[in-house]
Write an enzyme that holds these catalytic residues in place. Structure first.
Site, PDB file in Angstrom:
ATOM      1  N   ARG A 220       0.807  -1.226   0.000  1.00 60.79           N
ATOM      2  CA  ARG A 220       0.000   0.000   0.000  1.00 60.79           C
ATOM      3  C   ARG A 220       0.838   1.273   0.000  1.00 60.79           C
ATOM      4  NH1 ARG A 220      -2.105  -4.112   2.879  1.00 60.79           N
ATOM      5  NH2 ARG A 220      -4.313  -4.608   2.581  1.00 60.79           N
TER       6      ARG A 220
ATOM      7  N   HIS B 175      -0.830  -2.466  -4.612  1.00 58.52           N
ATOM      8  CA  HIS B 175      -0.261  -3.374  -5.621  1.00 58.52           C
ATOM      9  C   HIS B 175      -0.224  -2.797  -7.035  1.00 58.52           C
ATOM     10  CE1 HIS B 175       0.049  -6.270  -2.533  1.00 58.52           C
ATOM     11  NE2 HIS B 175      -1.108  -6.878  -2.669  1.00 58.52           N
TER      12      HIS B 175
ATOM     13  N   HIS C  85       2.803 -12.941  -5.573  1.00 57.89           N
ATOM     14  CA  HIS C  85       1.626 -12.981  -4.702  1.00 57.89           C
ATOM     15  C   HIS C  85       0.924 -14.339  -4.733  1.00 57.89           C
ATOM     16  CE1 HIS C  85      -1.792 -11.426  -2.434  1.00 57.89           C
ATOM     17  NE2 HIS C  85      -1.232 -10.217  -2.397  1.00 57.89           N
TER      18      HIS C  85
ATOM     19  N   ASP D  47      -1.907  -9.735   8.189  1.00 60.53           N
ATOM     20  CA  ASP D  47      -1.760  -8.990   6.936  1.00 60.53           C
ATOM     21  C   ASP D  47      -0.766  -7.873   7.214  1.00 60.53           C
ATOM     22  OD1 ASP D  47      -1.979  -8.027   4.393  1.00 60.53           O
ATOM     23  OD2 ASP D  47      -4.047  -7.345   4.553  1.00 60.53           O
TER      24      ASP D  47
ATOM     25  N   GLU E  83       5.031 -12.694   0.876  1.00 57.22           N
ATOM     26  CA  GLU E  83       5.395 -11.687  -0.123  1.00 57.22           C
ATOM     27  C   GLU E  83       6.666 -10.962   0.315  1.00 57.22           C
ATOM     28  OE1 GLU E  83       1.818  -9.195  -0.957  1.00 57.22           O
ATOM     29  OE2 GLU E  83       0.891 -10.630   0.425  1.00 57.22           O
TER      30      GLU E  83
END
Length: 365
Positions: A93, A118, A193, A265, A330
């Protein structure tokens, strides 16, 4: 999901090429299957550089696909939550879709609440990559893809020429080499991803996977999942994976950061950054015995546990992907780094070459 029978070994490294259809913009998409001597295979399509399948054996030699994906190109185009995709220009982000370089403010597409995620509305995951080179040898098979992102594409400055090389090795490791050059100062943060479920049964969650991450800190975030600007210790929190533990242990704990992400996350601040390329994480599915090790030269790694999968996306062969059907490792720089000068820089100058390497290595335990 039934186990796939391993094909007969012929002791060669191979690449198979076939058509994967045509996009809604009438662009042809090609599929490549990289296969090594142990019959581990990685399937990649030129749309988004997407990994659609990774076949690996369990402890009894049964082959299963261990990455989430779809049945066809149409589903990847319209419904894809970045399944298996190459992500860019900026993975993760950027706050309010804005950043400043050399006293110039750039405005990006906002596609994640208040923020850019992304790469924006049409990031690297939604373009058809050019096949530059295919190689076969006694020890590896590789596929080199390229994409030219033009100046001001999605709001990013500079013509960015990106090359990504996927290499499947005889030791059952998948190398991903990212390279990029620009003709104007810009920001770059590329990643892969794929959503992994090492059980090979996507009707089950990944709560029973045992994960280890070599990181003493995470990047804490606000309600929009943008970094607060500081780093936080994992000590005595659900984010402590310095010793192997199950993903399900603590994922529903009463923890503010966990609530903000609806699970994991977050970006982990990887240890030993000065060493460059090193082992940073492992994931083990105890029942199948499948083990995946992650090696990278990057400073951070986002662990995302599929918290926003909601049972609406179809699985190949029937059924739907439920919450936490897969997890992502990631490797990347920290989120919102262009707006956080205290974080490692993601700025790329015309005189520089962006180059970073990540490896996913598969074995059984």
């Amino acid at each position: 999901m039934k186990n796939k029978v391993a094909p007969k070994k012929d002791n060669t490294m191979q690449i198979e090429k076939s058509s994967y259809g045509t996009t809604t913009n009438n662009e042809k998409v090609t599929q490549f299957i990289l296969r090594n001597r142990d019959d581990i295979s990685v399937t990649i399509i030129t749309y988004g550089g997407i990994i659609t399948e990774i076949l690996t054996p369990d402890s009894e030699g049964r082959m299963d696909n261990v990455v989430l994906g779809f049945d066809n190109l149409e589903q990847y185009e319209k419904e894809n939550p970045f399944f298996g995709a190459l992500v860019g220009r900026y993975g993760n982000r950027i706050a309010k879709g804005k950043f400043t370089l050399n006293d110039t403010e750039y405005t990006l597409a906002v596609n994640n609440g208040e923020n850019s995620l992304h790469g924006g509305l049409k990031g690297f995951d939604k373009v058809v990559w050019i096949v530059e080179e295919v190689k076969e040898s006694d020890s590896f098979v590789s596929l080199k893809l390229s994409y030219l992102s033009k100046d001001m594409d999605e709001g990013f400055p500079g013509n960015l020429n990106t090359v990504v090389t996927y290499t499947l090795n005889k030791d059952n490791s998948l190398d991903i080499l990212y390279e990029a050059t620009t003709d104007k100062t810009t920001v770059v943060n590329l990643t892969q991803h794929s959503y992994f479920n090492l059980s090979g049964d996507f009707s089950k969650t990944i709560d029973d996977h045992k994960v280890e991450i070599d990181a003493d800190q995470i990047v804490p975030v606000d309600r929009t999942l943008i970094p607060l600007g500081n780093l936080a210790s994992v000590e005595n929190t659900p984010f402590d994976f310095r010793k192997p533990k199950l993903i399900g242990d603590g994922i529903d704990e009463d923890n503010e950061q966990m609530k903000l992400g609806a699970g994991y996350d977050h970006c982990w601040v990887l240890n030993n950054q000065e060493k460059g390329y090193r082992s940073v994480a492992k994931a083990l599915h105890p029942n199948s015995g499948r083990l995946m090790e992650v090696l990278t030269d990057q400073p951070g790694m986002q662990l995302y546990t599929g918290n926003f999968l909601d049972g609406t996306l179809p699985m190949p062969g029937g059924g739907a992907y439920v919450k936490r059907s897969g997890f992502c490792f990631e490797t990347q720089h920290y989120p919102d780094s262009p707006n956080q000068p205290q974080f490692p820089s993601t700025t790329l100058e015309p005189s520089e070459k962006y180059m970073t390497r990540t490896t996913y290595k598969f074995s059984v335990q």
